[in-house]
Design a protein around this motif. Structure first.
Motif, PDB file in Angstrom:
ATOM      1  N   ASP A 122     164.689  84.354  -1.553  1.00  0.00           N
ATOM      2  CA  ASP A 122     163.342  85.088  -1.206  1.00  0.00           C
ATOM      3  C   ASP A 122     162.818  85.296  -2.341  1.00  0.00           C
ATOM      4  O   ASP A 122     163.286  85.799  -3.360  1.00  0.00           O
ATOM      5  N   ILE A 123     161.406  85.156  -2.576  1.00  0.00           N
ATOM      6  CA  ILE A 123     160.691  85.255  -3.709  1.00  0.00           C
ATOM      7  C   ILE A 123     160.425  86.854  -4.209  1.00  0.00           C
ATOM      8  O   ILE A 123     159.660  87.420  -3.259  1.00  0.00           O
ATOM      9  N   LEU A 124     160.968  87.304  -5.362  1.00  0.00           N
ATOM     10  CA  LEU A 124     160.519  88.571  -5.695  1.00  0.00           C
ATOM     11  C   LEU A 124     159.450  88.661  -6.616  1.00  0.00           C
ATOM     12  O   LEU A 124     158.587  89.639  -6.647  1.00  0.00           O
ATOM     13  N   LEU A 125     159.163  87.700  -7.374  1.00  0.00           N
ATOM     14  CA  LEU A 125     158.045  87.763  -8.162  1.00  0.00           C
ATOM     15  C   LEU A 125     157.701  86.088  -8.688  1.00  0.00           C
ATOM     16  O   LEU A 125     158.660  85.466  -8.813  1.00  0.00           O
ATOM     17  N   GLN A 126     156.532  85.726  -8.516  1.00  0.00           N
ATOM     18  CA  GLN A 126     156.162  84.588  -9.073  1.00  0.00           C
ATOM     19  C   GLN A 126     154.853  84.584  -9.851  1.00  0.00           C
ATOM     20  O   GLN A 126     153.773  85.092  -9.373  1.00  0.00           O
ATOM     21  N   ARG A 127     154.610  83.754 -10.906  1.00  0.00           N
ATOM     22  CA  ARG A 127     153.655  83.572 -11.711  1.00  0.00           C
ATOM     23  C   ARG A 127     153.584  82.122 -12.002  1.00  0.00           C
ATOM     24  O   ARG A 127     154.179  81.394 -12.583  1.00  0.00           O
ATOM     25  N   SER A 128     152.305  81.676 -12.230  1.00  0.00           N
ATOM     26  CA  SER A 128     151.935  80.133 -12.683  1.00  0.00           C
ATOM     27  C   SER A 128     151.712  80.266 -14.144  1.00  0.00           C
ATOM     28  O   SER A 128     151.252  81.188 -14.997  1.00  0.00           O
ATOM     29  N   LEU A 129     151.840  78.899 -14.511  1.00  0.00           N
ATOM     30  CA  LEU A 129     151.316  78.582 -15.890  1.00  0.00           C
ATOM     31  C   LEU A 129     150.569  77.229 -15.894  1.00  0.00           C
ATOM     32  O   LEU A 129     151.003  76.474 -15.065  1.00  0.00           O
ATOM     33  N   THR A 130     149.744  76.770 -16.958  1.00  0.00           N
ATOM     34  CA  THR A 130     149.348  75.436 -17.249  1.00  0.00           C
ATOM     35  C   THR A 130     150.114  74.612 -17.923  1.00  0.00           C
ATOM     36  O   THR A 130     150.393  75.072 -19.300  1.00  0.00           O
ATOM     37  N   ILE A 131     150.403  73.303 -17.886  1.00  0.00           N
ATOM     38  CA  ILE A 131     150.803  72.425 -18.706  1.00  0.00           C
ATOM     39  C   ILE A 131     149.819  71.637 -19.344  1.00  0.00           C
ATOM     40  O   ILE A 131     148.975  70.928 -18.652  1.00  0.00           O
ATOM     41  N   GLU A 132     149.585  71.880 -20.609  1.00  0.00           N
ATOM     42  CA  GLU A 132     148.420  71.055 -21.163  1.00  0.00           C
ATOM     43  C   GLU A 132     148.785  69.665 -21.561  1.00  0.00           C
ATOM     44  O   GLU A 132     149.966  69.165 -21.669  1.00  0.00           O
ATOM     45  N   LYS A 133     147.732  68.870 -21.650  1.00  0.00           N
ATOM     46  CA  LYS A 133     147.763  67.356 -22.000  1.00  0.00           C
ATOM     47  C   LYS A 133     148.518  67.064 -23.161  1.00  0.00           C
ATOM     48  O   LYS A 133     148.118  67.761 -24.315  1.00  0.00           O
TER      49      LYS A 133
END
Length: 323
Positions: free
Chosen positions: A153-164
């Motif tokens: 089960d997910i307690l915390l989730q955050r996104s990030l960007t992969i740059e070119k």
């Protein structure tokens, strides 16, 4: 403060260890034993083990702080961990599946830090797999540990960007490491609330990343220049990307797609078309041109493209292949 034991291996897990020292009562660390590494096959400790020893030397950690260097979860480790009476196991890139009997030693079970937006890219190589697929958005998930891989089960989730142009190593050592360190602090500071609000994963949306093999780095010149660029950046650390020229292995270390330049007709993908003073060595692909800027003959040193051509005058016009 929660009493915590941390399990990890590579260097990008070190910021999480630092975070745990600051926000928990860290009782010990688990990491694989020293192994032979590199071309020289010298015996080296894991990055985490070396760092813990350095912290003990400078007084950040007490000399008695235990480092459990174990290849597997055996009875000896179970007994030693049990004696510490820990609340929680925190795992990040340890590389082993913990049996239920081991997790039961911790009052609050275990949590795992996984560098993807679960349930996408479960498994052993989430960042390289995401980059190879052309994903420019990924993230970090902190999940409860369950017996099925990465299905907690997910307690915390955050996104990030992969740059070119970013490599998998850069994404892991910089973005993932920093984000994970902050996230684990956020989870532990409000652990009971995070546990109560945990979200089950949607199994129907799951995708998987496999343990990378050397053959995954072989370039198929029928693919597009953009896809090959993704492959180079995704596999820069392991397994690397490579091709063959007249039966001789050639590692492609850096390269980028050049879509603006018109490709010639009637020329086979893999043909070394020439050079561009600004872009590098030009190789035709199934769609577009790949500009190679760093490369390496097997067993030789890595060279920039100009130095490489100085020692390989017949390379321009040659054909690159999968064998």
């Amino acid at each position: 403060m929660l009493k915590v034991i941390f399990a990890g291996t590579p260097s990008f897990t070190i910021p999480v260890l630092d975070s745990l020292i600051a926000c928990s009562n860290l009782l010990g660390a688990i990491t694989p034993p020293a192994k032979r590494q590199g071309r020289s096959m010298k015996i080296k400790d894991s990055s985490l083990s070396s760092y813990v020893r350095a912290l003990k030397t400078d007084g950040t950690l007490q000399e008695s702080f235990p480092i459990f260097e174990k290849e597997s979860i055996d009875e000896d480790l179970m007994e030693k961990v049990s004696s510490l009476d820990a609340d929680l196991l925190v795992c990040f890139a340890y590389g082993k599946i913990f049996p239920a009997k081991f997790i039961s030693l911790f009052k609050r079970g275990g949590i795992n830090i996984h560098p993807s937006l679960l349930p996408k890219w479960r498994g052993a190589s989430p960042i390289p797999s995401a980059m190879y697929a052309g994903d420019f958005k990924t993230g970090v998930s902190i999940q409860t540990i369950k017996q099925k891989m990465d299905c907690g089960d997910i307690l915390l989730q955050r996104s990030l960007t992969i740059e070119k142009g970013e490599s998998a190593d850069e994404v892991l050592s910089d973005k993932v490491a920093k984000l994970s360190a902050q996230m684990v602090k956020d989870v532990l500071e409000d652990f009971e609330a995070k546990l109560k609000g945990a979200t089950p994963q949607k199994e129907a949306e799951a995708s998987y990343s496999h343990l990378l093999k050397k053959c995954d780095g072989l370039i198929d010149w029928q693919r597009s220049a953009t896809e090959i660029e993704w492959q180079i950046n995704a596999f820069n650390s392991w397994p690397g990307t490579y091709t063959f020229c007249n039966g001789k292995k050639l590692n492609i270390i850096e390269g980028h797609a050049l879509l603006e330049k018109e490709a010639p007709c009637g020329v086979a993908p893999g043909t070394v078309l020439g050079k561009d003073e600004k872009e590098g060595i030009l190789v035709l692909t199934g769609n577009g041109i790949l500009c190679v800027t760093k490369l390496q003959w097997e067993t030789k040193k890595v060279l920039g493209w100009k130095d490489f051509l100085n020692g390989a005058h017949l390379f321009l016009g040659s054909s690159l292949s999968s064998e």
